[in-house]
Each structure stands twice: as C-alpha cells, then as structure tokens.
Design an enzyme around this catalytic site. Structure first.
Site, PDB file in Angstrom:
ATOM      1  N   GLY A 173     -18.064   0.131   8.324  1.00 49.12           N
ATOM      2  CA  GLY A 173     -16.978   0.017   9.288  1.00 49.12           C
ATOM      3  C   GLY A 173     -16.178   1.299   9.382  1.00 49.12           C
ATOM      4  N   ALA A 174     -16.123   2.029   8.290  1.00 51.28           N
ATOM      5  CA  ALA A 174     -15.350   3.267   8.299  1.00 51.28           C
ATOM      6  C   ALA A 174     -15.941   4.270   9.291  1.00 51.28           C
ATOM      7  CB  ALA A 174     -15.299   3.870   6.902  1.00 51.28           C
ATOM      8  N   GLY A 189      21.552   4.096   2.458  1.00 45.47           N
ATOM      9  CA  GLY A 189      21.957   2.899   3.167  1.00 45.47           C
ATOM     10  C   GLY A 189      21.312   2.815   4.524  1.00 45.47           C
ATOM     11  N   GLY A 190      22.044   2.268   5.494  1.00 51.91           N
ATOM     12  CA  GLY A 190      21.504   2.092   6.836  1.00 51.91           C
ATOM     13  C   GLY A 190      21.052   3.410   7.430  1.00 51.91           C
TER      14      GLY A 190
END
Lengths: 560, 684
Positions: free
Chosen positions: A458-459, A223-224
């Site tokens: 780009g890498a 849960g939370g």
C-alpha cells in the site's frame, strides 16, 4: 512579482515619510546610555502631554519616541541579558533595511481596571509591533510581540493590531510572519483578551491556504496563545529561549504530579524531536531571523502566485554520476536519501522541514533550475524508510502546504511498507496513514515521482504513485515495485512448498525489478540515476502550465 | 605482437595475469592495500589495454562498482569486504584465475604482491607472476637475510656491532671504528627503548654504562648493540629494473623523506640532495644487489642517507611501488609495461646510459584522513563531490575512485596519487600548488591542507628535509595554514564578495552598490566596507584595500578569483543562511561568518552556547570498529588509562581517560562498528 513591484512603488511616499523618523532614532535603539537618558526625561513628558502643554506635533514625536523604546531601557537590557532581541530589533533584522512600514504605533490598551488606566501603564503601540515590509524585496506582513511591555501579554488592542495586518495581508495576498514572545493573556483584561485570541485564531484559519503563515517562537508562548502558531503553516523555535505549552510546569505538577522543567515540557528540543509541533529550531534570535529570510525566498506570496523562481547557476542538464552507485546492491542495506536530494537539487541547497522528527521521511524545500519545489523522500537510513503514524502526518501536512501554494512536489520512493505492530495499529496508523494518501491524491500541483528502490504494498500506492495522478513517474533500474519483499511473498504463494529458495529466486527474477510496473505503464520510464536531475528539470518546464481541478466541494474531509 | 590474440585478464586489484604468445593473455589484478580508494589497477589496466592484453579485475563485494572493475574486461568477486576474506584469500583468487583462464597475474602494490606462497601457487598452476622470482622475494623479504646478502654484494649497510662489550674502552674503540655519531642500546631492548646517542668518546662511555646496566637488569642479557646513528636521515630509494637474462638498470632515485608514522606523504624525483656521484654510487650498489639475487622485474632499493651523503641499505621492495609514477615522469619509461615484458622473458630494451633525468616530478599522496589529528587519522564517508584537477597540464592523478564512491573502514585510506611534472623543481611545485587548489573532494576529510603546507614550506622548498620533517616543523601538531595580515584580508574580502553575490541574487527589487559588513574569523571580528563596480568588489578591511573579481558562480565548487591582480583558486565548501561561509583558501578551510553591520551588532547580545563537558565522555575520534573495551561500569580509571581500542583502516587506536573518574556507562561492545563522534563511554 509584478504586483509586488507596483505595491512597492505606490507605497514609496509612505516609506520615505517613515524613514525619517526611523533614522533619527536609530542611535537610541542600540545605544544603552542615550536611551536611558531619554527614558527619564521621556516618561514624565508622556504624562504631561495630556495636560496640553505641548503642541500636537510635539505630542506625536513624544509618542513615537515612547513607542520605539517599548517597555523602557531597563526591560530592554533585561531582554538582552536573556539572550533575546527586542521586538523592534527582530523586525529590523528580519526585513530589508528601511523597508518596515509600521502601523498602529499609537494604539494603546483600553483596560481601566486594576490601575491599568494610569498613564504610566500606557505604552504607545502596546505590547506588539505590527506592520509590513520586504524580505529581499518581496512583501510580507509582520507582527512582533514586545516582551518588554507587560511581558508581551495579549490585550484586546494587541489582538486588534495583529488582526489588522492579517486582514491586509489577505487583501493584498502576502504572507504573515509572527514573532511570538508573550507571557500569555493580559489577565487584567479578562475576556477581552480571550476574545482577542479567538479573533486571531479565526484569521489564522481563514488565511490558511490563502497566504503562507509562519510563526517564529522567540520566547514563551503558553496557554491559548499556542493555538495561533499551531494553526499557521510553519512553526519555528529558538533553542534555549523559547517555550510552547498549554500549561506550564507548575500546573503540570499540581495536576499530574509530574516534575518537569520548562525546557523538557515545551522547549525547542521537545517540539522538534518528540511532539512534532515545531518544524525547525535555530541557535539564537539572529540565526533564526536570518534563516527566516532564507526560508521566505522559497515561498510564493499567496495561493495566486506561482512557485517563485530565482536565478540559477547550476546547469539544469547537469549529470549526477554519483547517483549511479548510491543504491546498494543488497536490498537490505541502507543509504542516505539526503545524499540523493542534495545531489539532485540546485546547489545542494535543501531547506529541510522537521529534520529531527519522524526521520524515516524527509521533507523540505529546494529549487530545480531556480524554481521552488517541495521534496518528499522515504529515508532508508531510519527504520528502513517505512511509513508510520508520525511520518505519515509529517508528510501529509507538507504535501498539503505545497499543493495549497502551487509548489510542485518531487517524491523519492524507497518504502518497504507501513510499520506493523500493536503500537501503530492502536495509535491509528490506518487513519493517519490515510492522511498522506489523501494529501497526495488531492494534490493538483505538478507531481514527479522517482522510485529509487523499494515500493512495496500500500505504501507504493501512497507515495505519489501514477494511480494518484502522478504526472511523471520514473523508476531507477534498482526499483522493485511489488506487493511485498520476496521472502514474505514466497511464504504465502508457495506455502508448504519444499524449495523456498528457488521460489524466492523466481519471485526476485519476476518482481524485484522495475519491469512489472513499467510494462503496465505505472512508471513512465526507467531512467539512469545520473540523468534524474536533467529529466526533472525538463518535466517541470512542461508541467508549469499544468491545470487540474478537483470536483467542487465546500471543503474536503481529510481523515483527521 | 599480442594484438591478435584473444586476451583475457583477471584483475584482482592489480595484477596482470598475462600469457605468452598464443591465444589467451590474462591479467589478474590483485587488490592492493590501497584498493577501493586507491587503485593502482587502473594504471595496470591502462597499460594492458595499450599492449593489447585483456584484463580481469578481482574485487571484494563492496568494490563491485570501483573504477578498476569497470575498466577491466572482466571482473570476479572474490569475497566480502574484509581483506582476509577477499584480497588475501588465495583460494578465491586462484579460482578466479582458473575460471577466467588468466595466464598472468599482476599483484599490485600490497596484499599478495610480496607473498612468496602466492607466487609459488601461481607457478604450480603455470600462471605467470608479474614480478620477481620467488627466491628473490624470499631473500629480500627477510630483514636479516637481506642485509647479509647486501653486505656480501658490497652494498653499504649501517655499520654496527652486536654482542658483548666488555669495557667502556672497548665501546669507544668500536664507536671510533664505526664513526660518530653512534647509537648504543641493549640488544634485547625493543624499538627505541633505552637508546642513547653518542657524538664523542665521552658520551660513548656514558652510554655504555647506562646501556649495559639496563641490558643486565632489564633484560638479563648483557649484549649491546652499537650502530652508526644516522642524523637527519633522508629516505631515498633507487628504482631498479632487471630482466631474466642478468641485465639490470637503475632508474634514478626517489626522495621519500616526508613521512608520517613511517608512511610516505610527499615524494619527488630526483632528489635535491644527491649529486651525480652519489647517485651513480647508489644506483650501482642497487644494481649489484639486484644481480646478487638474480632479480627480475621492477624493484626498489631503499636507502637511508645522512647529512654527509653517506648512504646505507635499508631494504628492498620486490614490487611496484605506489610512488613509481614520478620515476616514469622523469625517465619516460612505463614501468608496468616493462614488468610485463620482463615477465614474458624479453630482454631489457634500454641501456644504463639511455636512462635520463628529464625535469622534476612531485607526488602527493592524497589521503582520506584528518591531518589535524596526529598528521592524519582516517576518516570515512561518501564522496559527494569529486573532481580531479585533470584540466591542468602536466598533472597526473592515479586513483581508483569516482564521485559517489564510498570510503569505507576496510582499507588504507588513500584517495589518489597526485603527480605533477615540470622542467624544473620550482615549476613542478607550483603546478602542485595549482593542482591541490583545483582538487575538489567533498564528503570525506582529506589531507590537502597538510600537503599544500608542506610543498610551500620554506624548508621543503630549499630541500632541507629529513624523515623528521613533520614533527620538527609542526612540533605541536598540524594546525592548518596560519594567515598573515595580507592573506587574511584576501580571505575576508573573498568571503564578503561571495556573501554579497548571494544576497544580490535573492534581491527582487533593490539594487545596492555599497555595503557595511562584519566578519567573524576565529577569535577576530572585522568590519568591512564593500563597494561594487561592475564585476569587481572593492573591500576595505583590516586597514587595507582588496580588489576581488571573478566569475561568480554560486553553484560551482571552485571559485576562481582575481585578488589584487593575483589569480587564486578558492573553493567554497559551504554557505548558509546565517552567514557562515567555509572557504578553502591556500589549501586550508576557513570558517568566516559574514553578517550585515546590524546583524553583527545584534549578534553581540547572543549568548555563547556552553559546550558539552568533554572530559567525562569519550567519543570515537574516527569511524571504525571496537576491538576491545577495557573497562566496565563502576570501574575507577586513572587519567591516561586505556578505556577502549578502536580499529580503523587497519590501525589500532587506544582511547584513554581524560581524567581520573569512575566509569558511569559503557555504550559500546567489542566487534561493534562505530561512527565518528559516537559516544563510547561515560565517566562520572
């Protein structure tokens, strides 16, 4: 370190005071028989003290004793039967012997609904053990949720205890380790419990980048509650006994009609291999806690601390001859980046983070000449070491941790580029890839980069290149810095040309080597692989005094 | 003198091509079987350098960075990794010889070293083959012909009779002529099938009955073979050296009885078993045989020797053998140099009476293989750390590998030949112990545990060995060193001391001198009390007290310790945060888990993890390539039925079903390469 030392001394009196009580109860903790006998006589007493038969001193002792057995021997036995340790056993094993200084042992929950106000529903300390202690002499704040008390559920008081030690940790500058074992919110308390979670979340966020925060999930966390570990720097899990999920299998079944077990939904395997939520999984509680101690040695205490240094027996000028032959001649052939990392770092000691997730990038901690460093490396063995969504995010988070805590970053580059395809594009490789680029670019810690083979496209820019303020960038003789591989490049440059093979050879001759980058000063030197360790150690000495400041901003806006 | 000439050598892996007087001299090193990993070439190249001959190495593409390639003056790649395309590819090798102008070829130990076709082609091109003449290779290459030649040269061969035996009485007569014990079997039966051993007349009659029945019924061929049975045979071989002028010498013997699957593991020279009379008799017969085939160059005559010191010719190897260094050690001759001299046409320098036996030499073959699986199944990997014990005196290591080398599935898995030398056998053996303890090999599984057990075994030390040594001494397979109480204490104490050293280093503030620890070793759980005074740890464990001191270097692979006053070399193989320490102690690696008393107490609550049920899955026991898959999903297999065949390092291994079951899924295809532990087939 001096600061830590003086804290140790000034708190000496307190340690001694507590030690007495701790010791006198030691046999109770593990001796099942003794503890069981204690409990039967203890609990009625607990009820009686409020009537006032006992002196204050006696009542203090009573409460302390009660706090030490948590939810009682029966539940402790049940915890052991599940293969789990109790909250206190965990703390004791995690910290140096007799170093634990507990706080808020007398805190009790304040719920008065559903019969919770009855004495038998009150447990001194409530469902969490909090305090500070030392790991190998270094200060740390700890909370350990006690599953034997209301299933470790989080009450307002429980949250308040955690918040208190987190605040203290922030004040003095020491890491926080959370040992999570909790069924979730204390339903009887309703919104107070939710408020408690939020209080913790807020502190997690405020402490982020100030002191290292580590979560060790040693039971359920649902849960939370899961958002606290998610906000911390590292989340570790214990195999077979820990779970992390937003909603359990029953709810999943009713909402999506999926049949799934707890283990499949949120077990250690799922989170370390599929979701990337957890950073490592350990065999059992003992293994996990011992590893935590080892892991803690790598970390600075806060963002004011330099990267820690440990005595090093491994010569800093050691030549690593095995590296001269590690990169295969064929550029398409794989090798194991971990071989390079192990051979270069001190004593082959490498603490890998997320070893089973996005394996095309390797990240983790090691030491160079005793000093902690963060290592990032493309892994040619998996998917050619390309960058994809998962590996970018994995790398980015690690780089940002290192930068936040003054840990120098060493990057080994062998990257053919970003992974193409619709799955990646639709998944947002552009914004996820940008995270890694962003992380390297904003990092102001010492950055040393070694291009072992491919650095394409780009890498190349992304992987801690000179252009992103790399302090020292080396290339091995096998390095190729280029826009792309020869075949693809030739198809574009010489489109339609007859003799592709010849053109390819020309391209290889021109670009498949470290010179184009070296003549432009994009790499500082072309080095013999065997000398890599020596050079990195020497550079780190120099860079220890590196000072670099980014422009003032409220905070940066990383592409999330 | 050759020094003035510009010499060029071509080296395939091992083989010198070597030319005579004028300008160019060439060494072709032919890759041996042992290549990549084990390279005799290094030795050949060294000798060439000594003699002023240039060398050329030939190599396959995966060996491009091998040691022999680096050492040689020139190198030529002759093809891709599979040996048939490189080291056995005569065309490529002939091209290499032509292109480099090599004038002689030293063929090494394997591959083409005993290939008469290769020798012929070299002769046709006028290139000297450093080895015997073609006719000798041919004569000795044929098992039957070589025996006939040996018999004619009055060399002892295994006495026997091969033909129709009419009656049991005839069989007894033949057996008596041969001398007991004898072996009786059907001529047509292969291998050990239907073989019976008879020690007296009674047993001979019985054996005759069974074997002749079997011969008739199973093979439709009623010929019987009655042969001398060699009990407790030893494998002892004589090194010979002959020139082209009819001179030949015997250079004493090598004892090679310690074998597994007919491959030698430990050799020594001289043999503990031979007296000077037998030695001379064997040597003289070996020389007779060499002369009978006009042998030139170095060669080896192998004999089987029975417990009564009767010896019988087995075969002759017409090449330099892997174990030749031990002969060099005790005689002082450089055999490669002698081979080159002979090839060049020089007369032998020595006379028989010049050949001494000086001291004792032992050779251990260090293999990249797992000795716990049938005394050695191949393993592969990358040598992440590799350090030869060359700091010790009287130790010689012939290897062709270095740190970072890959041990691939393509070749025989020998890492090195480790030779130690001493004035006496005891000295050589003790040196071998030291050398094995100091030998650092990481990244591949190796057989050092087995080697060290062999050389310290009482039977080996007393010289009571035969070719059955391994199966006799380890009938249930090799299990590593078995610790006695005292040794176990030493091991536990060492682990504890190492654990504390590492702990202390991490401590920032606390200083401590007394610890209570717990150690897990195998099934046992031991509590320990450790006190540290100065550099010495005093460990109370298992009812005894052990004092351990040493240079505690946590980065070093070697861990030189003094334990209760005795110097011991341990190795730390790994050490992790959860207290697991793997130490190599007395050759064997032991896993010890050291925990604080508290951690050990808490650890007792930790559940045992259930291991995967392995009877329904078949994993590859070693890395290799899949040769055949004999089942498909849906098939029902019986227990023990072959499921698939994995080939690794030129060995085919048949993998069988552990139980009767239906095949669920097949995860491999023929031709695929698989790693150790890879899932091959799932059963239901």
């Amino acid at each position: 370190m001096m600061a830590a030392f003086s804290v140790a001394r000034s708190s000496c009196g307190l340690i001694n005071g507590l030690r007495v009580s701790f010791r006198s109860l030691a046999p109770v903790k593990h001796g099942a028989v003794a503890a069981a006998a204690l409990q039967t006589s203890l609990l009625p007493d607990c009820r009686r003290y409020s009537v006032g038969h006992l002196s204050v001193k006696e009542r203090i002792d009573m409460k302390r004793k009660a706090a030490l057995v948590g939810g009682g021997q029966k539940r402790i036995d049940a915890q052991h039967k599940r293969g789990k340790l109790t909250a206190r056993e965990r703390v004791e094993l995690l910290l140096d012997p007799e170093s634990f200084v507990e706080s808020d042992m007398f805190v009790e929950h304040r719920c008065s609904d559903f019969g919770m106000e009855q004495d038998r529903n009150k447990f001194p300390g409530d469902s969490v053990v909090t305090g500070r202690g030392r790991i190998n002499g270094r200060l740390v704040y700890v909370f350990s949720q006690d599953f034997t008390v209301f299933g470790g559920s989080l009450s307002g008081a429980h949250a308040q205890k955690i918040c208190k030690i987190m605040d203290q940790a922030m004040t003095v500058g020491a890491p926080v380790i959370g040992l999570n074992d909790s069924g979730g919110a204390r339903i009887q308390e309703g919104v107070e419990s939710l408020a408690g979670y939020a209080d913790i979340f807020l502190r997690n966020v405020l402490a982020s980048g100030v002191v290292p925060q580590i979560s060790l999930i040693m039971g359920p966390c649902a849960g939370g509650a899961v958002y606290s570990p998610a906000l911390t720097d590292f989340t570790f899990m214990v195999k077979d006994t820990s779970y992390l999920f937003i909603t359990g299998p029953d709810v999943v079944k009713s909402v999506t009609n999926e049949d799934v077990t707890q283990e499949e939904l949120g077990g250690a395997k799922t989170h370390t291999t599929v979701s990337g939520v957890a950073h490592h999984a350990f065999e059992n509680d003992v293994d996990a806690l011992l590893n935590m101690r080892e892991f803690f040695n790598f970390l600075p205490l806060s963002n004011q601390d330099p990267s820690p240094i440990r005595a090093c027996h491994d010569p800093s000028d050691r030549l690593v001859t095995s590296l001269d032959t590690i990169v295969p001649f064929e550029t398409t052939k794989a090798y194991d980046m971990l071989d390079i990392i192990h051979a270069i770092v001190d004593e082959r000691d490498f603490f890998e983070i997320m070893p089973s997730y996005a394996k095309n990038i390797v990240v983790g901690f090691a030491r160079m000449n005793g000093r902690t460093v963060g290592i990032v490396g493309n892994q040619p063995k998996v998917a050619s070491g390309c960058l994809d969504i998962n590996s970018s995010v994995k790398g980015a988070r690690f780089v940002r941790f290192c930068d936040a805590f003054n840990i120098p970053i060493i990057t080994f580059v062998d990257v053919p580029g970003f992974l193409p395809g619709t799955a990646q594009e639709y998944g947002g490789i552009i914004r996820h890839g940008a995270k890694l680029l962003y992380a390297f670019a904003e990092a102001t810690v010492p950055k040393i980069t070694i291009i072992t083979r491919k650095a394409y496209g780009g890498a190349y820019d992304v992987m801690s290149s000179k252009h992103l303020r790399g302090d020292v960038n080396y290339a091995w003789p096998s390095a190729e810095v280029a826009v792309m591989g020869a075949k693809g490049a030739v198809q574009i440059i010489f489109r339609g040309k007859e003799n592709q093979a010849e053109a390819e050879a020309e391209y290889v001759e021109k670009f498949a080597n470290p010179f184009p980058a070296a003549v432009r000063g994009f790499v500082d030197d072309i080095i013999e692989p065997a000398t890599t360790r020596k050079k990195i150690c020497r550079d780190l000495e120099v860079l220890a005094s590196k000072k670099q400041v980014n422009p003032w901003k409220k905070h940066a806006n990383i592409p999330l | 003198m050759l020094t003035e000439s510009r010499l060029l050598d071509l080296l395939l892996h091992h083989s010198i091509v070597y030319a005579a007087f004028q300008s160019r001299c060439c060494t072709l090193h032919c890759k041996t079987q042992y290549s990549t990993i084990y390279n005799p070439d290094e030795k050949v190249i060294k000798t060439c350098q000594k003699m002023g001959i240039k060398s050329v190495a030939v190599h396959s593409d995966v060996d491009a960075s091998a040691v022999h390639v680096k050492m040689a003056d020139e190198a030529v790649c002759v093809g891709p990794a599979p040996t048939s395309k490189s080291y056995l590819n005569m065309d490529a090798i002939m091209d290499a010889i032509r292109s480099t102008g090599a004038q002689a070829v030293h063929p090494g130990y394997g591959f083409l070293s005993e290939n008469k076709e290769f020798a012929k082609r070299l002769a046709a091109e006028g290139v000297t083959f450093i080895g015997p003449d073609t006719h000798a290779i041919m004569a000795m290459g044929d098992k039957i012909e070589s025996k006939l030649i040996a018999k004619a040269a009055k060399v002892n061969t295994i006495p026997g009779f091969d033909g129709v035996v009419e009656t049991a009485d005839d069989a007894v007569k033949i057996a008596q002529q041969i001398g007991y014990p004898v072996m009786i079997k059907a001529s047509a039966g292969g291998g050990g099938k239907g073989m019976r051993i008879a020690w007296n007349d009674e047993e001979t009659r019985e054996g005759f009955r069974f074997s002749s029945q079997e011969a008739a019924s199973s093979f439709g061929d009623d010929r019987l073979l009655i042969e001398k049975y060699i009990d407790n045979p030893r494998h002892i071989e004589i090194q010979v050296l002959a020139d082209k002028h009819g001179n030949a010498l015997w250079l004493n013997e090598r004892e090679c009885s310690i074998q597994r699957r007919n491959q030698k593991v430990v050799e020594e020279a001289p043999s503990t078993f031979l007296d000077s009379v037998t030695r001379r008799a064997m040597g003289e017969q070996a020389v007779q045989l060499a002369k009978a085939v006009q042998y030139s160059s170095a060669g080896t005559v192998e004999f089987l020797v029975d417990s009564k010191k009767n010896f019988y010719f087995l075969e002759m190897n017409t090449r330099l053998q892997v174990e030749h260094p031990i002969t060099e050690c005790i005689t002082g001759l450089d055999l490669v140099e002698q081979m080159i001299r002979v090839a060049k046409g020089y007369k032998l320098l020595h006379k028989q009476e010049d050949i001494p036996i000086n001291g004792w030499a032992i050779e251990s073959r260090v293999y990249a293989e797992d000795p716990y699986k049938s005394f050695g199944l191949p393993s592969i990997g990358r040598l992440s750390q590799y350090q030869e014990p060359l700091n010790l005196s009287n130790v010689r290591v012939d290897s062709g590998i270095q740190e970072g080398s890959d041990i691939s599935i393509y070749y025989d898995p020998m890492i090195s030949k480790l030779v130690t030398y001493g004035a006496t056998r005891a000295e050589a053996l003790s040196k071998m112990e030291d050398a094995l303890d100091n030998y650092v090999i990481r990244g591949v599984t190796h057989n050092i545990p087995l080697l060290r057990e062999i050389i310290t075994h009482p039977r080996f030390i007393s010289g009571d060995i035969s070719t059955n040594f391994l199966p006799e001494v380890y009938p249930d397979g090799f299990k590593g060193h078995q610790l006695e109480v005292g040794n176990r204490r030493e091991l536990l104490a060492s682990a504890a001391a190492l654990y504390i050293t590492a702990q202390l280093r991490s401590q920032k503030v606390l200083e401590c001198t007394h610890w209570e620890l717990c150690a897990e070793l195998g099934e046992g759980l031991y509590s320990m009390e450790v006190t540290k005074s100065g550099n010495v740890y005093i460990v109370e464990v298992d009812g005894g007290k052990v004092e351990v001191s040493g240079q505690w270097n946590l980065a070093s692979t070697l861990l030189p310790l003094t334990i209760n006053g005795t110097d011991r070399m341990l190795q730390c193989l790994s050490r992790d945060a959860s207290g697991q320490i793997v130490l190599q102690y007395l050759g064997t690696s032991f896993k010890v888990r050291v925990l604080s008393k508290l951690a050990a107490e808490l650890n007792s609550y930790m559940p045992e993890k259930v291991a995967e049920d392995t009877s329904s899955i078949l994993r590859s026991p070693m890395p290799g390539s899949v040769v055949a898959v004999s089942v498909k999903p849906g098939d029902t297999v019986a227990e023990g039925q072959e499921i698939c065949v994995i080939e690794a390092m030129k060995m085919q291994n048949s993998l069988t079903a552990a139980k009767q079951a239906k095949v669920k899924k097949v995860h491999c295809k023929p031709g695929e390469t698989v790693g150790e532990g890879d899932l091959l087939v799932e059963l239901e």
